[in-house]
Motif scaffolding. Structure first.
Motif, PDB file in Angstrom:
ATOM      1  N   ALA A 164       0.825  -1.209   0.000  1.00  0.00           N
ATOM      2  CA  ALA A 164       0.000   0.000   0.000  1.00  0.00           C
ATOM      3  C   ALA A 164       0.858   1.256   0.000  1.00  0.00           C
ATOM      4  O   ALA A 164       1.943   1.287   0.594  1.00  0.00           O
ATOM      5  N   LEU A 165       0.357   2.303  -0.662  1.00  0.00           N
ATOM      6  CA  LEU A 165       1.008   3.611  -0.698  1.00  0.00           C
ATOM      7  C   LEU A 165       0.080   4.653  -0.084  1.00  0.00           C
ATOM      8  O   LEU A 165      -1.060   4.813  -0.528  1.00  0.00           O
ATOM      9  N   LYS A 166       0.565   5.367   0.923  1.00  0.00           N
ATOM     10  CA  LYS A 166      -0.179   6.506   1.449  1.00  0.00           C
ATOM     11  C   LYS A 166      -0.253   7.586   0.361  1.00  0.00           C
ATOM     12  O   LYS A 166       0.561   7.583  -0.573  1.00  0.00           O
ATOM     13  N   ASP A 199       5.222   8.196  -3.340  1.00  0.00           N
ATOM     14  CA  ASP A 199       5.372   8.177  -4.794  1.00  0.00           C
ATOM     15  C   ASP A 199       5.681   6.763  -5.289  1.00  0.00           C
ATOM     16  O   ASP A 199       6.589   6.115  -4.778  1.00  0.00           O
ATOM     17  N   ILE A 200       4.962   6.314  -6.286  1.00  0.00           N
ATOM     18  CA  ILE A 200       5.213   4.975  -6.858  1.00  0.00           C
ATOM     19  C   ILE A 200       6.567   4.910  -7.556  1.00  0.00           C
ATOM     20  O   ILE A 200       7.191   3.850  -7.642  1.00  0.00           O
ATOM     21  N   GLU A 201       7.060   6.071  -8.024  1.00  0.00           N
ATOM     22  CA  GLU A 201       8.321   6.048  -8.788  1.00  0.00           C
ATOM     23  C   GLU A 201       9.469   5.475  -7.960  1.00  0.00           C
ATOM     24  O   GLU A 201      10.427   4.937  -8.514  1.00  0.00           O
ATOM     25  N   ASP A 202       9.385   5.579  -6.634  1.00  0.00           N
ATOM     26  CA  ASP A 202      10.456   5.063  -5.779  1.00  0.00           C
ATOM     27  C   ASP A 202      10.409   3.546  -5.622  1.00  0.00           C
ATOM     28  O   ASP A 202      11.329   2.957  -5.046  1.00  0.00           O
ATOM     29  N   LEU A 259       7.236  -3.789  -8.250  1.00  0.00           N
ATOM     30  CA  LEU A 259       5.957  -4.121  -8.884  1.00  0.00           C
ATOM     31  C   LEU A 259       5.890  -5.547  -9.444  1.00  0.00           C
ATOM     32  O   LEU A 259       4.880  -6.219  -9.250  1.00  0.00           O
ATOM     33  N   PRO A 260       6.944  -6.039 -10.116  1.00  0.00           N
ATOM     34  CA  PRO A 260       6.825  -7.382 -10.687  1.00  0.00           C
ATOM     35  C   PRO A 260       6.623  -8.491  -9.646  1.00  0.00           C
ATOM     36  O   PRO A 260       6.101  -9.556  -9.968  1.00  0.00           O
ATOM     37  N   ARG A 263      -0.851   5.921 -13.540  1.00  0.00           N
ATOM     38  CA  ARG A 263       0.587   5.649 -13.705  1.00  0.00           C
ATOM     39  C   ARG A 263       0.905   4.194 -13.346  1.00  0.00           C
ATOM     40  O   ARG A 263       1.649   3.522 -14.050  1.00  0.00           O
ATOM     41  N   VAL A 264       0.315   3.709 -12.263  1.00  0.00           N
ATOM     42  CA  VAL A 264       0.566   2.315 -11.879  1.00  0.00           C
ATOM     43  C   VAL A 264       0.026   1.376 -12.961  1.00  0.00           C
ATOM     44  O   VAL A 264       0.694   0.416 -13.353  1.00  0.00           O
ATOM     45  N   ARG A 265      -1.174   1.671 -13.481  1.00  0.00           N
ATOM     46  CA  ARG A 265      -1.726   0.793 -14.524  1.00  0.00           C
ATOM     47  C   ARG A 265      -0.831   0.784 -15.747  1.00  0.00           C
ATOM     48  O   ARG A 265      -0.610  -0.257 -16.374  1.00  0.00           O
ATOM     49  N   GLU A 266      -0.288   1.963 -16.072  1.00  0.00           N
ATOM     50  CA  GLU A 266       0.637   2.060 -17.213  1.00  0.00           C
ATOM     51  C   GLU A 266       1.865   1.172 -16.955  1.00  0.00           C
ATOM     52  O   GLU A 266       2.346   0.480 -17.836  1.00  0.00           O
ATOM     53  N   LEU A 267       2.326   1.171 -15.717  1.00  0.00           N
ATOM     54  CA  LEU A 267       3.530   0.411 -15.382  1.00  0.00           C
ATOM     55  C   LEU A 267       3.284  -1.100 -15.375  1.00  0.00           C
ATOM     56  O   LEU A 267       4.153  -1.869 -15.759  1.00  0.00           O
ATOM     57  N   VAL A 268       2.120  -1.535 -14.890  1.00  0.00           N
ATOM     58  CA  VAL A 268       1.892  -2.982 -14.735  1.00  0.00           C
ATOM     59  C   VAL A 268       1.179  -3.593 -15.930  1.00  0.00           C
ATOM     60  O   VAL A 268       1.082  -4.823 -16.033  1.00  0.00           O
ATOM     61  N   GLY A 269       0.654  -2.756 -16.836  1.00  0.00           N
ATOM     62  CA  GLY A 269      -0.067  -3.287 -17.989  1.00  0.00           C
ATOM     63  C   GLY A 269      -1.443  -3.792 -17.587  1.00  0.00           C
ATOM     64  O   GLY A 269      -1.861  -3.658 -16.434  1.00  0.00           O
TER      65      GLY A 269
END
Ligand code: DX5
Ligand code: ZN
Length: 223
Positions: A113-115, A119-122, A127-128, A157-163
């Protein structure tokens, strides 16, 4: 992407009648169990003994959201006692990669989980390994707070990253999700929706679960 899934949060349910309250939403996909320790968040709920009892009687799989310090120690325990999905906060973990590994080794799906300010970029490299990423749409700690629409770019952004293939990481949103806000979450790419007050504050919780799911399915078909 798999089907849209609804995970009612029992934080807004009657804690003296949890079995009946879970049975009242047996058309949901999961039951969301908020574990708070009054350290990571300024609120206190339930812990291992109650979750273990719920796992024995719940007709739905348990989606445990740990808002606690030291998830490195505790997260695998929730998997061992029967939680089917265990989500820890990355802000609290000493070694998130190990935490994910330990949850999976104990037999549960692993979520992180992210508060809102995280930032997801960190954390892209994690993710994999994940089964689910939870984007908080309120500050964790309490039910009934206002939905933060400004988290939708993070979901996108997360959806873009995980497909969005059949094995893609699930994206959960939690906080202020209701019939008014679920469509924008689905359009942004979320596929697991936690709703507490929206489900348990109405007279027919099961009907609300169906309504939320159908709003999400329709919104996803028309992004
Ligand atoms: C908040 C919890 C949520 C809470 C959501 O920290 O993680 O699961 O129950 O409640 P609503 O849907 O009322 O915002
Ligand atoms: Zn939660």
């Amino acid at each position: 992407m798999v089907a849209m899934q609804i995970s009612p949060s029992i934080l807004s349910a009657d804690f003296a009648n949890l079995q009946a309250q879970i049975e009242a939403v047996s058309n949901a996909d999961w039951v969301h169990v908020d574990v708070m320790d009054n350290h990571f968040v300024p609120n206190l709920t339930i812990g291992v003994p109650v979750v273990e009892s719920l796992a024995k009687i719940s007709p739905l799989p348990l989606d445990c959201h740990l808002m606690i310090d030291n998830p490195d120690l505790w997260a695998p325990k929730y998997a061992e006692i029967g939680a089917n999905s265990v989500t820890f906060h990355v802000e609290a973990a000493a070694n998130p990669a190990m935490c994910i590994k330990d949850i999976k080794a104990a037999g549960a799906r692993a979520g992180m989980a992210l508060k809102p300010n995280t930032d997801i970029e960190d954390y892209i490299d994690l993710l994999p390994q994940l089964d689910m990423l939870l984007v908080m749409t309120v500050e964790p700690g309490f039910g009934g707070q206002a939905f933060m629409a400004d988290m939708m770019p993070k979901v996108r952004r997360v959806r873009e990253l995980v497909g969005d293939g059949p094995n893609a990481v699930w994206i959960q949103v939690d906080g202020g999700v209701s019939a008014d806000t679920i469509e924008q979450c689905a359009q942004a790419g979320a596929d697991v929706f936690v709703a507490g007050s929206a489900v348990f504050a109405v007279s027919e919780p099961a009907a609300m679960v169906d309504q939320l799911r159908s709003l999400a399915v329709t919104a996803c078909a028309h992004p």
